[in-house]
Design an enzyme around this catalytic site. Sequence first.
Site, PDB file in Angstrom:
ATOM      1  N   GLY A  52       0.805  -1.213   0.000  1.00  0.00           N
ATOM      2  CA  GLY A  52       0.000   0.000   0.000  1.00  0.00           C
ATOM      3  C   GLY A  52       0.835   1.260   0.000  1.00  0.00           C
ATOM      4  O   GLY A  52       0.417   2.291  -0.535  1.00  0.00           O
ATOM      5  N   GLU A  54       1.684   1.803  -3.557  1.00  0.00           N
ATOM      6  CA  GLU A  54       0.456   2.220  -4.236  1.00  0.00           C
ATOM      7  C   GLU A  54       0.117   3.678  -3.930  1.00  0.00           C
ATOM      8  O   GLU A  54      -0.389   4.403  -4.798  1.00  0.00           O
ATOM      9  CB  GLU A  54      -0.695   1.301  -3.838  1.00  0.00           C
ATOM     10  CG  GLU A  54      -0.557  -0.091  -4.441  1.00  0.00           C
ATOM     11  CD  GLU A  54      -1.518  -1.101  -3.854  1.00  0.00           C
ATOM     12  OE1 GLU A  54      -2.260  -1.721  -4.623  1.00  0.00           O
ATOM     13  OE2 GLU A  54      -1.536  -1.263  -2.611  1.00  0.00           O
ATOM     14  N   GLU A  62       2.589  -8.239  -2.306  1.00  0.00           N
ATOM     15  CA  GLU A  62       1.348  -8.927  -1.935  1.00  0.00           C
ATOM     16  C   GLU A  62       1.313 -10.390  -2.372  1.00  0.00           C
ATOM     17  O   GLU A  62       0.694 -11.224  -1.717  1.00  0.00           O
ATOM     18  CB  GLU A  62       0.135  -8.187  -2.531  1.00  0.00           C
ATOM     19  CG  GLU A  62      -0.156  -6.833  -1.899  1.00  0.00           C
ATOM     20  CD  GLU A  62       0.618  -5.694  -2.542  1.00  0.00           C
ATOM     21  OE1 GLU A  62       0.290  -4.531  -2.259  1.00  0.00           O
ATOM     22  OE2 GLU A  62       1.554  -5.969  -3.338  1.00  0.00           O
TER      23      GLU A  62
END
Length: 255
Positions: A106, A109, A129
């Site tokens: 994240g 991201e 991930e």
Amino acid sequence: MTVSLEVAEGVGTLRLDRPPMNALDIATQDRLKELAEEATRREDVRAVVVYGGEKVFAAGADIKEMQAMDHTAMVLRARALQDSFTAVARIPKPVVAAVTGYALGGGCELALCADFRIAGENAKLGQPEILLGLIPGAGGTQRLARLVGPSKAKDLVFTGRMVKAEEAREIGLVDRVVPADEVYTQAHAWAAKLAQGPALALRAAKESIDTGLETDIDTGLAIERNWFAGLFATEDRERGMRSFVAEGPGKAKFL
């Protein structure tokens, strides 16, 4: 609070503050969305820096929190997760990510949501991930592929490997690599310079590029054409052209 918004010189700093690794739990995601929307609304915020502090940008989601969630819980949460990051991506002002240390999952991201990424020499980025039996869920499969191309994105997503700052720059994942202790200073300087520019023209440029990338060339040109013509109704356009004629290029003051 785990995220704050501090404003100086027209620049709003979205600061992650959840020691030790700025793990992006649900509360942090929701706060990030709230403050990104505030930065969008505020007229005194003309550019934005996303920053995690001197040691780490964000090491990803809160895995312990996610481990407790079943399929139903994530179906109910997944849209809100994406929406929190999209709120940053849709800030209609220049946004720069100031990346120090880890920007994983994240965290990576979130950096992808910026218009420009300045990384410290100590930065490490990646989408790990797959090592959890998952795929990126906050935009990583989409924004990463659009930024670096599908082949490089698949390399990072399929393997879950981390890339150091120089490799990240070489593949286009970050735009500039600087000494770690200069990351925020340089990011703020980049944002502050753009904060002095014509706000509506910058907004038009960002929306034209971002929206145009999602469509065909003819539709993209129509988007550009409409924004281009619309800017002729703005005071900034009048000021910019008047200054150019009287003083030459690059001397207009837009604030």
